[in-house]
Design a protein around this motif. Sequence first.
Motif, PDB file in Angstrom:
ATOM      1  N   LEU A   1       4.426  -6.741   3.771  1.00 50.12           N
ATOM      2  CA  LEU A   1       4.502  -5.277   3.751  1.00 50.12           C
ATOM      3  C   LEU A   1       3.615  -4.678   4.832  1.00 50.12           C
ATOM      4  CD1 LEU A   1       5.375  -2.599   2.470  1.00 50.12           C
ATOM      5  CD2 LEU A   1       3.500  -2.867   0.831  1.00 50.12           C
ATOM      6  N   TRP A   2       2.405  -5.203   4.987  1.00 49.92           N
ATOM      7  CA  TRP A   2       1.487  -4.700   6.007  1.00 49.92           C
ATOM      8  C   TRP A   2       2.098  -4.863   7.403  1.00 49.92           C
ATOM      9  CZ3 TRP A   2      -2.155  -1.589   7.121  1.00 49.92           C
ATOM     10  CH2 TRP A   2      -3.055  -1.786   8.173  1.00 49.92           C
ATOM     11  N   ALA A   3       2.735  -5.992   7.643  1.00 51.86           N
ATOM     12  CA  ALA A   3       3.385  -6.212   8.944  1.00 51.86           C
ATOM     13  C   ALA A   3       4.541  -5.243   9.144  1.00 51.86           C
ATOM     14  CB  ALA A   3       3.868  -7.662   9.050  1.00 51.86           C
ATOM     15  N   GLU A   4       5.300  -4.951   8.067  1.00 51.16           N
ATOM     16  CA  GLU A   4       6.422  -4.020   8.171  1.00 51.16           C
ATOM     17  C   GLU A   4       5.951  -2.607   8.495  1.00 51.16           C
ATOM     18  OE1 GLU A   4       9.960  -4.362   7.715  1.00 51.16           O
ATOM     19  OE2 GLU A   4       9.371  -6.427   8.183  1.00 51.16           O
ATOM     20  N   LEU A   5       4.791  -2.241   8.012  1.00 40.79           N
ATOM     21  CA  LEU A   5       4.299  -0.874   8.236  1.00 40.79           C
ATOM     22  C   LEU A   5       3.876  -0.655   9.682  1.00 40.79           C
ATOM     23  CD1 LEU A   5       2.183  -0.204   5.011  1.00 40.79           C
ATOM     24  CD2 LEU A   5       4.563   0.377   5.476  1.00 40.79           C
ATOM     25  N   ALA A   6       3.348  -1.706  10.330  1.00 43.54           N
ATOM     26  CA  ALA A   6       2.874  -1.564  11.713  1.00 43.54           C
ATOM     27  C   ALA A   6       2.082  -0.274  11.860  1.00 43.54           C
ATOM     28  CB  ALA A   6       4.065  -1.592  12.682  1.00 43.54           C
ATOM     29  N   ALA A   7       1.036  -0.152  11.020  1.00 43.40           N
ATOM     30  CA  ALA A   7       0.334   1.131  10.885  1.00 43.40           C
ATOM     31  C   ALA A   7      -0.819   1.312  11.848  1.00 43.40           C
ATOM     32  CB  ALA A   7      -0.156   1.272   9.453  1.00 43.40           C
ATOM     33  N   GLY A   8      -0.908   0.492  12.884  1.00 40.78           N
ATOM     34  CA  GLY A   8      -1.928   0.705  13.906  1.00 40.78           C
ATOM     35  C   GLY A   8      -3.338   0.599  13.362  1.00 40.78           C
ATOM     36  N   ARG A   9      -4.119   1.672  13.525  1.00 36.85           N
ATOM     37  CA  ARG A   9      -5.525   1.652  13.121  1.00 36.85           C
ATOM     38  C   ARG A   9      -5.705   2.032  11.653  1.00 36.85           C
ATOM     39  NH1 ARG A   9      -9.728   1.162  15.952  1.00 36.85           N
ATOM     40  NH2 ARG A   9     -10.905   2.742  14.793  1.00 36.85           N
ATOM     41  N   ALA A  10      -4.650   2.171  10.936  1.00 33.99           N
ATOM     42  CA  ALA A  10      -4.783   2.371   9.488  1.00 33.99           C
ATOM     43  C   ALA A  10      -5.282   1.070   8.857  1.00 33.99           C
ATOM     44  CB  ALA A  10      -3.453   2.782   8.880  1.00 33.99           C
ATOM     45  N   ALA A  11      -5.803   1.170   7.656  1.00 38.29           N
ATOM     46  CA  ALA A  11      -6.261  -0.011   6.921  1.00 38.29           C
ATOM     47  C   ALA A  11      -5.538  -0.065   5.583  1.00 38.29           C
ATOM     48  CB  ALA A  11      -7.767   0.046   6.711  1.00 38.29           C
ATOM     49  N   MET A  12      -5.448  -1.270   5.028  1.00 34.55           N
ATOM     50  CA  MET A  12      -4.818  -1.415   3.707  1.00 34.55           C
ATOM     51  C   MET A  12      -5.773  -2.134   2.769  1.00 34.55           C
ATOM     52  SD  MET A  12      -1.342  -3.440   2.507  1.00 34.55           S
ATOM     53  CE  MET A  12      -0.151  -2.184   2.982  1.00 34.55           C
ATOM     54  N   GLY A  13      -5.921  -1.565   1.567  1.00 35.70           N
ATOM     55  CA  GLY A  13      -6.668  -2.212   0.497  1.00 35.70           C
ATOM     56  C   GLY A  13      -5.723  -2.628  -0.612  1.00 35.70           C
ATOM     57  N   VAL A  14      -5.901  -3.848  -1.116  1.00 41.14           N
ATOM     58  CA  VAL A  14      -4.964  -4.404  -2.092  1.00 41.14           C
ATOM     59  C   VAL A  14      -5.729  -4.870  -3.334  1.00 41.14           C
ATOM     60  CG1 VAL A  14      -3.165  -6.113  -2.507  1.00 41.14           C
ATOM     61  CG2 VAL A  14      -3.479  -5.170  -0.216  1.00 41.14           C
ATOM     62  N   SER A  15      -5.256  -4.424  -4.496  1.00 39.93           N
ATOM     63  CA  SER A  15      -5.868  -4.846  -5.757  1.00 39.93           C
ATOM     64  C   SER A  15      -5.402  -6.251  -6.123  1.00 39.93           C
ATOM     65  CB  SER A  15      -5.484  -3.879  -6.876  1.00 39.93           C
ATOM     66  OG  SER A  15      -4.134  -4.106  -7.280  1.00 39.93           O
ATOM     67  N   GLU A  16      -5.958  -6.778  -7.199  1.00 40.82           N
ATOM     68  CA  GLU A  16      -5.432  -8.005  -7.766  1.00 40.82           C
ATOM     69  C   GLU A  16      -4.164  -7.683  -8.559  1.00 40.82           C
ATOM     70  OE1 GLU A  16      -8.976  -9.746  -9.757  1.00 40.82           O
ATOM     71  OE2 GLU A  16      -8.842 -11.196  -8.109  1.00 40.82           O
ATOM     72  N   VAL A  17      -3.485  -8.714  -9.046  1.00 38.80           N
ATOM     73  CA  VAL A  17      -2.233  -8.527  -9.774  1.00 38.80           C
ATOM     74  C   VAL A  17      -2.537  -8.101 -11.212  1.00 38.80           C
ATOM     75  CG1 VAL A  17      -0.163  -9.655 -10.643  1.00 38.80           C
ATOM     76  CG2 VAL A  17      -1.006 -10.196  -8.354  1.00 38.80           C
ATOM     77  N   HIS A  18      -1.856  -7.050 -11.676  1.00 39.35           N
ATOM     78  CA  HIS A  18      -2.041  -6.541 -13.037  1.00 39.35           C
ATOM     79  C   HIS A  18      -0.689  -6.111 -13.598  1.00 39.35           C
ATOM     80  CE1 HIS A  18      -6.405  -6.514 -12.502  1.00 39.35           C
ATOM     81  NE2 HIS A  18      -6.238  -5.854 -11.362  1.00 39.35           N
ATOM     82  N   LYS A  19      -0.660  -5.889 -14.907  1.00 43.07           N
ATOM     83  CA  LYS A  19       0.548  -5.349 -15.519  1.00 43.07           C
ATOM     84  C   LYS A  19       0.178  -4.378 -16.629  1.00 43.07           C
ATOM     85  CE  LYS A  19       1.465  -8.871 -19.088  1.00 43.07           C
ATOM     86  NZ  LYS A  19       2.480  -9.818 -19.616  1.00 43.07           N
ATOM     87  N   GLY A  20       1.163  -3.559 -17.014  1.00 37.84           N
ATOM     88  CA  GLY A  20       0.949  -2.605 -18.093  1.00 37.84           C
ATOM     89  C   GLY A  20       0.174  -1.385 -17.653  1.00 37.84           C
ATOM     90  N   VAL A  21       0.068  -0.421 -18.544  1.00 36.06           N
ATOM     91  CA  VAL A  21      -0.613   0.836 -18.234  1.00 36.06           C
ATOM     92  C   VAL A  21      -2.087   0.591 -17.928  1.00 36.06           C
ATOM     93  CG1 VAL A  21      -1.285   3.079 -19.165  1.00 36.06           C
ATOM     94  CG2 VAL A  21       1.020   2.200 -19.586  1.00 36.06           C
ATOM     95  N   GLU A  22      -2.764  -0.186 -18.756  1.00 39.68           N
ATOM     96  CA  GLU A  22      -4.178  -0.471 -18.525  1.00 39.68           C
ATOM     97  C   GLU A  22      -4.371  -1.257 -17.231  1.00 39.68           C
ATOM     98  OE1 GLU A  22      -7.025   0.545 -19.994  1.00 39.68           O
ATOM     99  OE2 GLU A  22      -5.663   1.914 -21.033  1.00 39.68           O
ATOM    100  N   GLY A  23      -3.414  -2.140 -16.934  1.00 40.08           N
ATOM    101  CA  GLY A  23      -3.496  -2.908 -15.699  1.00 40.08           C
ATOM    102  C   GLY A  23      -3.407  -2.031 -14.467  1.00 40.08           C
ATOM    103  N   MET A  24      -2.531  -1.008 -14.496  1.00 38.08           N
ATOM    104  CA  MET A  24      -2.411  -0.103 -13.353  1.00 38.08           C
ATOM    105  C   MET A  24      -3.688   0.721 -13.179  1.00 38.08           C
ATOM    106  SD  MET A  24       0.575  -0.996 -12.310  1.00 38.08           S
ATOM    107  CE  MET A  24       0.058  -2.603 -12.966  1.00 38.08           C
ATOM    108  N   LYS A  25      -4.287   1.093 -14.303  1.00 37.25           N
ATOM    109  CA  LYS A  25      -5.553   1.833 -14.241  1.00 37.25           C
ATOM    110  C   LYS A  25      -6.637   0.973 -13.598  1.00 37.25           C
ATOM    111  CE  LYS A  25      -8.858   4.131 -17.341  1.00 37.25           C
ATOM    112  NZ  LYS A  25      -9.121   4.474 -18.778  1.00 37.25           N
ATOM    113  N   LEU A  26      -6.699  -0.311 -13.972  1.00 41.18           N
ATOM    114  CA  LEU A  26      -7.675  -1.229 -13.390  1.00 41.18           C
ATOM    115  C   LEU A  26      -7.416  -1.421 -11.900  1.00 41.18           C
ATOM    116  CD1 LEU A  26     -10.017  -3.183 -13.653  1.00 41.18           C
ATOM    117  CD2 LEU A  26      -8.413  -4.925 -14.465  1.00 41.18           C
ATOM    118  N   ALA A  27      -6.131  -1.535 -11.528  1.00 40.30           N
ATOM    119  CA  ALA A  27      -5.788  -1.670 -10.111  1.00 40.30           C
ATOM    120  C   ALA A  27      -6.268  -0.456  -9.324  1.00 40.30           C
ATOM    121  CB  ALA A  27      -4.277  -1.847  -9.956  1.00 40.30           C
TER     122      ALA A  27
END
Length: 528
Positions: free
Chosen positions: A383-409
């Motif tokens: 996905l990061w390669a597809e964005l080709a976002a130049g000087r932008a940065a990407m932060g990625v959470s760990e894998v989670h599921k469910g409502v509480e998991g999205m909150k943790l992410a």
Amino acid sequence: MTLNEALALVPLDSARVVAGATHLDREVTWVQVVDHPDIEAWVERGHLLLSTGFNWPKTGATAAHLVEKLAAKGAAGVVLAVPHYVEHFPQESIEAAERCGLALIEVPWEIPFRAITQVAHREIIDSQGRALARSEQIHRQLTEAAVAGDGLQDVAVVLGGVLSRCVQIYSTEGVRLADFVVPEIGLASPSFLSGALVALEAVGGLKAMDAQTRAIRWQPRPSRLATKAQSIVGCAIRSRTERLGYVLVAEGAPPLNEIDLRAVEHAGTVAALQISHQRQMAAQEARLGYALVASLIEGRFDEKPGSLERARLAGWDENAQYRLAAVLMDEPNPLSSEGFARREVIANKVRRAMKLKGTPALISMSANQVHSLVPGSVPVEWLWAELAAGRAAMGVSEVHKGVEGMKLAGREVADLMEHVRPGRIHHFSEAVFPRVLAGDPAAQKIFLDRLFGAIGSDKRGEHLIETAIALADEGFNLQRASQRIDIHISTLRYRLAKLAEVTGLALDTVEGRFQLQLGVRLYVAKLD
């Protein structure tokens, strides 16, 4: 009233079925006496005919032909009074009736036709009254579900309740939106419907539903859906312009009647209203700032059935695993008009990338950041390669599921974004430990919560914590550690493997052992 039900009434209970015994489920709409020539001209569908036999053909092709004509007109059956004018139905009539599926019944001559018509007509009128009452009940309950607008689950519950059948509602993409389970033995089981949509599509069942405005019955092959080939009643959910999904009912026994089939159709109409309403709400949420994703990652999601249904319709699955990927633009806040345009470009790139992977784009935008919930099966590096976002940065959470998991992410990414560097992708799991070593209190708290939270959640958590401390203090010397806590070395090896499993650390490596040792030191210091 069916013919079988009519034969249970006095005085027809003394009758004898001589042909068409497998067709006694025919609906009886009226009973009439016919003892004149050309009786087929007076017959309509569902009529039960009473005859003294005065004009009934005695033998030959005429006897067979009359039965064929009555069957073609849709007669429910013929009752013959014997043995005054005729001893029995001619053999030719019986053979023709078996071929055509028409019930032939003989009653003793002594039973007056008046008694038969009176009791039958009374039962027909009573059953029509019961049918109207049932129809009114179904109509009222489904209409109340539509007016309340609480969700598709209410529609499934109402329909399943009035039919006493298992019900499932699907989107056109095959996502189960609602269901109702009947646990009673003898009805089609809920497992019968699992995989039903895929199986129906494979054998043309969905196309048949799409081509009809009414509910249809489909008889699957046993190997596809269940050990017994129970039938499915289904109806397409459609608006004026498109198909929205399907209502499926596991029919079981006895078969659903005409009123029940109309109830399935009505449920399809109500479901269409609900789905259209939910789509409008989802579109409005998107226009108001991608509220679904924002509420999930910010911990504001209202975990109610209606909210969960709208989330599913938007493409989010509470049982699926996601990473939160946040793109931090190289733009100052507040954004300029050009900055807003560049943010929309990044969001569109995320949408196109998710489309390539065949998954819904779950996006929110805030200030100079674009957030996306990325399914665990989609590589974020791609996905990061597809964005080709130049000087932008990407932060990625760990894998989670469910409502509480999205909150943790959301919390993980919010914490990570303070430390990202332009032009790079940063994973939360990779960034925490260096910050722990640097003495970052926030990172140390996260590290300890993850490490000892995982250990403590295990049912043997106290023993595992004791083991972790002993291993760390003894430099992972198993002999000394086992003696210290007075357990057999085999038990210690088991606990070591369990620690590796619950923490996710590779405790057979120097790095994994170092992380556990550091965690133990921080944990003990916190206790002191």
